[in-house]
Design a protein around this motif. Structure first.
Motif, PDB file in Angstrom:
ATOM      1  N   ARG A  93      -7.774  -1.691  -0.083  1.00  0.00           N
ATOM      2  CA  ARG A  93      -8.530  -2.850  -0.547  1.00  0.00           C
ATOM      3  C   ARG A  93      -7.659  -4.092  -0.418  1.00  0.00           C
ATOM      4  O   ARG A  93      -6.524  -4.131  -0.912  1.00  0.00           O
ATOM      5  CB  ARG A  93      -8.957  -2.675  -1.999  1.00  0.00           C
ATOM      6  CG  ARG A  93      -9.920  -1.515  -2.229  1.00  0.00           C
ATOM      7  CD  ARG A  93     -10.769  -1.753  -3.454  1.00  0.00           C
ATOM      8  NE  ARG A  93     -11.703  -2.851  -3.239  1.00  0.00           N
ATOM      9  CZ  ARG A  93     -12.400  -3.434  -4.221  1.00  0.00           C
ATOM     10  NH1 ARG A  93     -12.249  -3.031  -5.467  1.00  0.00           N
ATOM     11  NH2 ARG A  93     -13.238  -4.412  -3.963  1.00  0.00           N
ATOM     12  N   ASN A 107      -4.486   5.037  10.108  1.00  0.00           N
ATOM     13  CA  ASN A 107      -5.513   4.253   9.423  1.00  0.00           C
ATOM     14  C   ASN A 107      -6.862   4.540  10.051  1.00  0.00           C
ATOM     15  O   ASN A 107      -6.967   4.681  11.279  1.00  0.00           O
ATOM     16  CB  ASN A 107      -5.192   2.757   9.507  1.00  0.00           C
ATOM     17  CG  ASN A 107      -6.251   1.888   8.854  1.00  0.00           C
ATOM     18  OD1 ASN A 107      -7.121   1.348   9.522  1.00  0.00           O
ATOM     19  ND2 ASN A 107      -6.197   1.762   7.529  1.00  0.00           N
ATOM     20  N   SER A 108      -7.892   4.636   9.218  1.00  0.00           N
ATOM     21  CA  SER A 108      -9.218   5.017   9.708  1.00  0.00           C
ATOM     22  C   SER A 108      -9.829   3.966  10.627  1.00  0.00           C
ATOM     23  O   SER A 108     -10.760   4.275  11.379  1.00  0.00           O
ATOM     24  CB  SER A 108     -10.160   5.284   8.528  1.00  0.00           C
ATOM     25  OG  SER A 108     -10.283   4.123   7.709  1.00  0.00           O
ATOM     26  N   ASN A 121       0.822  -1.203   0.000  1.00  0.00           N
ATOM     27  CA  ASN A 121       0.000   0.000   0.000  1.00  0.00           C
ATOM     28  C   ASN A 121       0.865   1.267   0.000  1.00  0.00           C
ATOM     29  O   ASN A 121       0.498   2.274  -0.604  1.00  0.00           O
ATOM     30  CB  ASN A 121      -0.940   0.006   1.210  1.00  0.00           C
ATOM     31  CG  ASN A 121      -2.104  -0.952   1.037  1.00  0.00           C
ATOM     32  OD1 ASN A 121      -2.790  -0.941   0.021  1.00  0.00           O
ATOM     33  ND2 ASN A 121      -2.324  -1.803   2.026  1.00  0.00           N
ATOM     34  N   ARG A 137      -7.507   4.543  -0.283  1.00  0.00           N
ATOM     35  CA  ARG A 137      -8.521   3.539   0.058  1.00  0.00           C
ATOM     36  C   ARG A 137      -7.828   2.175   0.080  1.00  0.00           C
ATOM     37  O   ARG A 137      -7.184   1.766  -0.888  1.00  0.00           O
ATOM     38  CB  ARG A 137      -9.640   3.554  -0.985  1.00  0.00           C
ATOM     39  CG  ARG A 137     -10.476   2.287  -1.040  1.00  0.00           C
ATOM     40  CD  ARG A 137     -11.601   2.246  -0.041  1.00  0.00           C
ATOM     41  NE  ARG A 137     -12.239   0.943  -0.060  1.00  0.00           N
ATOM     42  CZ  ARG A 137     -13.092   0.505  -0.989  1.00  0.00           C
ATOM     43  NH1 ARG A 137     -13.410   1.299  -2.002  1.00  0.00           N
ATOM     44  NH2 ARG A 137     -13.627  -0.703  -0.899  1.00  0.00           N
ATOM     45  N   VAL A 183     -15.701  -1.236   4.052  1.00  0.00           N
ATOM     46  CA  VAL A 183     -15.399  -0.527   2.811  1.00  0.00           C
ATOM     47  C   VAL A 183     -14.700   0.802   3.107  1.00  0.00           C
ATOM     48  O   VAL A 183     -13.774   1.209   2.397  1.00  0.00           O
ATOM     49  CB  VAL A 183     -16.689  -0.290   2.001  1.00  0.00           C
ATOM     50  CG1 VAL A 183     -16.398   0.564   0.775  1.00  0.00           C
ATOM     51  CG2 VAL A 183     -17.298  -1.621   1.580  1.00  0.00           C
ATOM     52  N   GLN A 184     -15.135   1.478   4.178  1.00  0.00           N
ATOM     53  CA  GLN A 184     -14.545   2.777   4.531  1.00  0.00           C
ATOM     54  C   GLN A 184     -13.249   2.554   5.309  1.00  0.00           C
ATOM     55  O   GLN A 184     -13.152   2.827   6.509  1.00  0.00           O
ATOM     56  CB  GLN A 184     -15.543   3.604   5.348  1.00  0.00           C
ATOM     57  CG  GLN A 184     -16.799   3.954   4.593  1.00  0.00           C
ATOM     58  CD  GLN A 184     -16.533   4.800   3.348  1.00  0.00           C
ATOM     59  OE1 GLN A 184     -15.678   5.674   3.361  1.00  0.00           O
ATOM     60  NE2 GLN A 184     -17.257   4.538   2.276  1.00  0.00           N
ATOM     61  N   ASN A 185     -12.260   2.068   4.602  1.00  0.00           N
ATOM     62  CA  ASN A 185     -10.954   1.767   5.192  1.00  0.00           C
ATOM     63  C   ASN A 185      -9.907   2.578   4.436  1.00  0.00           C
ATOM     64  O   ASN A 185      -9.583   2.288   3.289  1.00  0.00           O
ATOM     65  CB  ASN A 185     -10.670   0.260   5.087  1.00  0.00           C
ATOM     66  CG  ASN A 185      -9.358  -0.122   5.737  1.00  0.00           C
ATOM     67  OD1 ASN A 185      -8.698   0.685   6.384  1.00  0.00           O
ATOM     68  ND2 ASN A 185      -8.969  -1.378   5.559  1.00  0.00           N
ATOM     69  N   TYR A 186      -9.393   3.626   5.087  1.00  0.00           N
ATOM     70  CA  TYR A 186      -8.438   4.520   4.443  1.00  0.00           C
ATOM     71  C   TYR A 186      -7.177   4.647   5.295  1.00  0.00           C
ATOM     72  O   TYR A 186      -7.253   4.596   6.533  1.00  0.00           O
ATOM     73  CB  TYR A 186      -9.034   5.921   4.258  1.00  0.00           C
ATOM     74  CG  TYR A 186     -10.160   5.972   3.249  1.00  0.00           C
ATOM     75  CD1 TYR A 186      -9.904   6.286   1.916  1.00  0.00           C
ATOM     76  CD2 TYR A 186     -11.472   5.706   3.628  1.00  0.00           C
ATOM     77  CE1 TYR A 186     -10.941   6.332   0.986  1.00  0.00           C
ATOM     78  CE2 TYR A 186     -12.509   5.748   2.702  1.00  0.00           C
ATOM     79  CZ  TYR A 186     -12.232   6.061   1.387  1.00  0.00           C
ATOM     80  OH  TYR A 186     -13.257   6.100   0.470  1.00  0.00           O
TER      81      TYR A 186
END
Length: 297
Positions: free
Chosen positions: A104, A75-76, A34, A102, A192-195
């Motif tokens: 994934r 990280n969120s 990442n 984002r 999904v909301q993983n930033y």
């Protein structure tokens, strides 16, 4: 051709070479991670320099072995990367840019391997924890076990290097491209909301890239005296300076139990406001270090 014309030609050639030089960017972990993806999004064509640990990444910047580094800072889902705050405070570096990526997670294996073949899933512990629901289902239906590994992209590199046919890694899509693997299942993360927020870090003495937009954010580290009310006074001073405090993080001071360094992110309107914020902290703090001014992601 005259000597003057020759000099002009050589100068133009040198400038063109500098303009096309590819930046060397250090990251923690393997190519395809990442951090690699974040570096590509920020900078385009670059030469990635993988490092085994974060201290090695920052050392490469300080020693001039690379032009800059890209480090995850928050990280969120899992919060801040404490070690990276410590390195920013301890070393002569500064933040020049930030980005949001984002995250994934994908299940990746060697070409031709089927999902039913997988008995072991490797990845960094944080990635495994972010895919708990999928891994639980995989364990229940196919008896596959999750095993921690040192790096997300490194797990795919290992699978391919060892020619493993019963093992998959969890990593970004870039890792599959980098090592010639195939994605079995895409997007297996729980949320999904993983930033992740990344910082581009340069030497403190390097000139700021003039092509960058004006800064509207600043990061600062400070330490207050170990007395009641000192932190409140420091934070009130920032409020009086007109800045918007968007984050605060504390880290213990080694060798001084129950004393802390505080890291804050501030939104600023201009350089004058940033200077006022630093000046406002100084009377209340034993140490103040500006970590960087940059455009918020």
């Amino acid at each position: 051709m005259t000597d003057t014309q020759e000099e002009a030609k050589n100068k133009a050639g040198d400038e063109a070479t500098r303009d096309t030089e590819v930046l060397r960017i250090a990251i923690q972990g393997e190519r395809g991670s990442n951090s690699h993806m974040a570096a590509l999004e920020m900078l385009g064509t670059i030469d990635i320099v993988p490092c085994s640990v974060s201290a090695e990444v920052v050392a490469a910047v300080v020693q001039g072995r690379v032009d800059a580094a890209v480090l995850p800072i928050e990280n969120s889902l899992h919060g801040s990367v404490a070690e990276h705050y410590d390195l920013l405070m301890e070393q002569p570096v500064r933040i020049e840019r930030e980005s949001l990526l984002r995250i994934r997670h994908n299940l990746i294996a060697a070409p031709g391997v089927m999902l039913d073949d997988i008995k072991v899933v490797l990845s960094h512990p944080v990635a495994l924890s972010q895919c708990r629901r999928y891994l639980s289902a995989l364990t229940a239906t196919r008896k596959a076990r999750a095993t921690p590994f040192y790096d997300t992209a490194g797990s795919v590199k290992h699978v391919m290097a060892e020619r493993l046919r019963d093992t998959a890694g969890i990593a970004p899509e870039l890792a599959a491209e980098e090592y010639g693997a195939e994605i079995l299942v895409r997007g297996i993360e729980d949320h999904v909301q993983n930033y992740t927020r990344f910082h581009l870090v340069r030497r403190a003495t390097d000139a700021r890239d003039p092509a960058l937009p004006p800064p509207d954010k600043m990061s600062v580290a400070f330490a207050v005296e170990h007395r009641p009310g000192t932190l409140v006074k420091a934070l009130q001073a920032l409020a009086d300076a007109g800045v918007d405090l968007t984050q605060i993080e504390s880290r213990p001071v080694p060798g001084k139990p129950w004393e802390y360094v505080f890291y804050v992110d501030l939104r600023i309107a201009d350089a004058a406001m940033a200077d006022r914020a630093i000046a406002a902290l100084l009377p209340h703090c034993g140490m103040v270090k500006e970590l960087g001014r940059y455009k918020a992601a």
